[in-house]
Design a protein around this motif. Structure first.
Motif, PDB file in Angstrom:
ATOM      1  N   LEU A 100       0.950  -1.041  -0.071  1.00  0.00           N
ATOM      2  CA  LEU A 100      -0.033  -0.016   0.047  1.00  0.00           C
ATOM      3  C   LEU A 100       0.829   1.185   0.097  1.00  0.00           C
ATOM      4  O   LEU A 100       1.763   1.292   0.718  1.00  0.00           O
ATOM      5  N   ASP A 101       0.442   2.213  -0.672  1.00  0.00           N
ATOM      6  CA  ASP A 101       1.244   3.563  -0.600  1.00  0.00           C
ATOM      7  C   ASP A 101       0.529   4.397   0.246  1.00  0.00           C
ATOM      8  O   ASP A 101      -0.326   3.914   1.021  1.00  0.00           O
ATOM      9  N   GLY A 102       1.025   5.582   0.372  1.00  0.00           N
ATOM     10  CA  GLY A 102       0.567   6.492   1.280  1.00  0.00           C
ATOM     11  C   GLY A 102      -0.998   6.807   1.206  1.00  0.00           C
ATOM     12  O   GLY A 102      -1.525   7.428   2.262  1.00  0.00           O
ATOM     13  N   PHE A 103      -1.401   6.691   0.154  1.00  0.00           N
ATOM     14  CA  PHE A 103      -2.950   6.758  -0.159  1.00  0.00           C
ATOM     15  C   PHE A 103      -3.563   5.584  -0.018  1.00  0.00           C
ATOM     16  O   PHE A 103      -5.100   5.722  -0.129  1.00  0.00           O
TER      17      PHE A 103
ATOM     18  N   ALA B 178       4.782  -2.295  10.350  1.00  0.00           N
ATOM     19  CA  ALA B 178       5.349  -2.499   8.985  1.00  0.00           C
ATOM     20  C   ALA B 178       6.570  -1.641   9.219  1.00  0.00           C
ATOM     21  O   ALA B 178       6.809  -0.945  10.197  1.00  0.00           O
ATOM     22  N   SER B 179       7.622  -1.993   8.222  1.00  0.00           N
ATOM     23  CA  SER B 179       8.976  -1.471   8.519  1.00  0.00           C
ATOM     24  C   SER B 179       9.437  -1.178   6.901  1.00  0.00           C
ATOM     25  O   SER B 179       8.833  -1.421   5.932  1.00  0.00           O
ATOM     26  N   ALA B 180      10.707  -0.772   6.955  1.00  0.00           N
ATOM     27  CA  ALA B 180      11.342  -0.350   5.623  1.00  0.00           C
ATOM     28  C   ALA B 180      11.435  -1.788   4.883  1.00  0.00           C
ATOM     29  O   ALA B 180      11.088  -1.879   3.462  1.00  0.00           O
ATOM     30  N   GLU B 181      11.755  -2.863   5.488  1.00  0.00           N
ATOM     31  CA  GLU B 181      12.039  -4.146   4.966  1.00  0.00           C
ATOM     32  C   GLU B 181      10.597  -4.730   4.657  1.00  0.00           C
ATOM     33  O   GLU B 181      10.493  -5.701   3.786  1.00  0.00           O
ATOM     34  N   HIS B 182       9.670  -4.490   5.544  1.00  0.00           N
ATOM     35  CA  HIS B 182       8.383  -5.177   5.268  1.00  0.00           C
ATOM     36  C   HIS B 182       7.172  -4.070   5.298  1.00  0.00           C
ATOM     37  O   HIS B 182       6.577  -3.668   6.335  1.00  0.00           O
ATOM     38  N   PRO B 183       6.985  -3.239   4.130  1.00  0.00           N
ATOM     39  CA  PRO B 183       6.219  -2.379   3.970  1.00  0.00           C
ATOM     40  C   PRO B 183       4.810  -2.946   4.103  1.00  0.00           C
ATOM     41  O   PRO B 183       4.498  -3.611   3.904  1.00  0.00           O
ATOM     42  N   PRO B 184       3.825  -1.924   4.640  1.00  0.00           N
ATOM     43  CA  PRO B 184       2.589  -2.249   4.889  1.00  0.00           C
ATOM     44  C   PRO B 184       1.851  -2.766   3.421  1.00  0.00           C
ATOM     45  O   PRO B 184       2.071  -2.553   2.345  1.00  0.00           O
ATOM     46  N   GLY B 185       0.891  -3.924   3.687  1.00  0.00           N
ATOM     47  CA  GLY B 185       0.344  -4.680   2.498  1.00  0.00           C
ATOM     48  C   GLY B 185      -0.110  -6.014   2.712  1.00  0.00           C
ATOM     49  O   GLY B 185      -0.233  -6.425   4.066  1.00  0.00           O
ATOM     50  N   PHE B 186      -0.457  -6.641   1.570  1.00  0.00           N
ATOM     51  CA  PHE B 186      -0.623  -8.038   1.991  1.00  0.00           C
ATOM     52  C   PHE B 186       0.484  -8.822   1.416  1.00  0.00           C
ATOM     53  O   PHE B 186       0.932  -8.764   0.265  1.00  0.00           O
TER      54      PHE B 186
ATOM     55  N   ASN C  74       0.275  -4.190   8.877  1.00  0.00           N
ATOM     56  CA  ASN C  74      -0.341  -2.867   8.907  1.00  0.00           C
ATOM     57  C   ASN C  74       0.668  -1.818   9.377  1.00  0.00           C
ATOM     58  O   ASN C  74       1.766  -2.525   9.804  1.00  0.00           O
ATOM     59  N   ALA C  75       0.550  -0.614   9.236  1.00  0.00           N
ATOM     60  CA  ALA C  75       1.348   0.401   9.491  1.00  0.00           C
ATOM     61  C   ALA C  75       1.565   0.554  10.794  1.00  0.00           C
ATOM     62  O   ALA C  75       2.437   0.650  11.463  1.00  0.00           O
ATOM     63  N   LEU C  76       0.575   0.238  11.795  1.00  0.00           N
ATOM     64  CA  LEU C  76       0.632   0.263  13.243  1.00  0.00           C
ATOM     65  C   LEU C  76       0.089  -0.897  13.721  1.00  0.00           C
ATOM     66  O   LEU C  76      -0.913  -1.685  13.276  1.00  0.00           O
ATOM     67  N   ARG C  77       0.461  -1.082  15.083  1.00  0.00           N
ATOM     68  CA  ARG C  77      -0.094  -2.573  15.697  1.00  0.00           C
ATOM     69  C   ARG C  77      -1.540  -2.190  16.408  1.00  0.00           C
ATOM     70  O   ARG C  77      -1.669  -1.003  16.875  1.00  0.00           O
TER      71      ARG C  77
END
Length: 315
Positions: free
Chosen positions: A1-4, A25-33, A44-47
């Motif tokens: 997912l991008d910022g939008f 999520a992190s730089a190695e594991h960006p948010p998404g499926f 997810n970006a947050l827990r």
């Protein structure tokens, strides 16, 4: 997912996650499926236990804020000319004094001017005029104000002035950047972008007019719409920008910008439009491109619909 929140291709730095991954999520594991489509793992970006806190700006309470501004140019020409004239007068007086013409004798310059107050008064007025301030100048028009002669001689892009200062400044800055890019990458040497009032200014001088939609402004008059229609019928291009890429929803109601544009163009005979097809000339006019990103990468570009190409030919 991008910022939008839109799904896209993962970056090259993304790495796989274990099936029981529950961290944020992190730089190695960006948010998404992650994983297969029927049983993926959501990162997810947050827990769930993360809490957002307001940004503490107390440390900046004593900071000084200001706007960026270029250095102002100080015009020293009037002062330098006045100083040069003063030095010339002093040099002349020194020469007269050394030549004895400033003595009080009857043959001197002082003796000749004695008893002639009118001539002395005239000389004083001339000196006052010479040492006076610089002459008043007529106010110069802004650089982006359209001028018939200049616009006819210099190719330039144009934008419609909406009256909203923020929108107009964004239009000017965007077209200025596009003008610089055209000058750097092509043989064209365009002039500075011009701000237009389509109800008053001549439109035929400009190959492209950018029209940002501001729904809070009054609708243009019917006479203005007729002028725009004539401009497009004669080969001119108008780019209407609804600026609603972040608020428009597929299948949802039209945004205020889209509704404003539909109402404005309701009386124009606009041909049928379609999203830019993959074989359109725009995809290979200058660069080979398959997308047309603008201010937002998720926007869609529409062009006049063309008839289907014959088999084995290009449109």
């Amino acid at each position: 997912l991008d910022g939008f929140g839109a799904l896209g291709t993962p970056p090259a730095s993304a790495t796989a996650v274990p099936a029981d991954y529950a961290d944020r999520a992190s730089a190695e594991h960006p948010p998404g499926f992650y994983g297969p489509a029927d049983g993926g793992t959501a990162v997810n970006a947050l827990r769930p236990d993360d809490r957002l806190k307001a940004l503490d700006l107390a440390a900046l309470s004593g900071a000084r804020t200001g706007t960026l501004a270029g250095a102002e140019t100080l015009d020293l020409r009037p002062s330098l000319f006045t100083l040069a004239l003063l030095l010339l007068v002093l040099d002349t007086l020194a020469g007269l004094w050394l030549g004895g013409f400033l003595n009080r004798g009857s043959g001197s310059l002082v003796g000749r001017l004695r008893g002639r107050p009118a001539m002395l008064a005239m000389a004083g007025l001339l000196l006052l005029g010479a040492f006076g301030g610089p002459p008043a100048r007529a106010e110069e028009p802004p650089a982006n104000r359209p001028n018939g002669i200049e616009s006819a001689l210099v190719t330039r892009l144009a934008y419609v002035v909406t009256g909203d200062a923020a929108i107009d400044e964004a239009s000017r800055a965007g077209l200025t950047g596009l003008t610089q890019m055209l000058a750097a990458r092509t043989a064209l040497e365009p002039g500075e972008p011009a701000g237009l009032d389509p109800a008053k200014d001549e439109l035929a001088f400009y190959p492209l007019i950018y029209w940002p939609i501001a729904p809070g402004r009054p609708q243009p008059s019917e006479a203005t719409i007729r002028r725009v229609d004539a401009f497009m019928r004669n080969g001119g291009t108008v780019l209407f920008d609804t600026r609603d890429a972040l608020t428009a929803r597929a299948g949802g109601p039209p945004t205020p910008e889209a509704a404003y544009l539909r109402k404005m163009l309701a009386t124009l005979e606009i041909p049928e439009l379609e999203p830019v097809p993959s074989d359109h000339v725009l995809t290979k006019a200058f660069y080979l491109v398959d997308t047309f990103p603008g201010r937002y990468a998720t926007g869609q570009t529409w062009v006049e619909a063309l008839p289907p190409a014959a088999e084995g030919t290009e449109r």
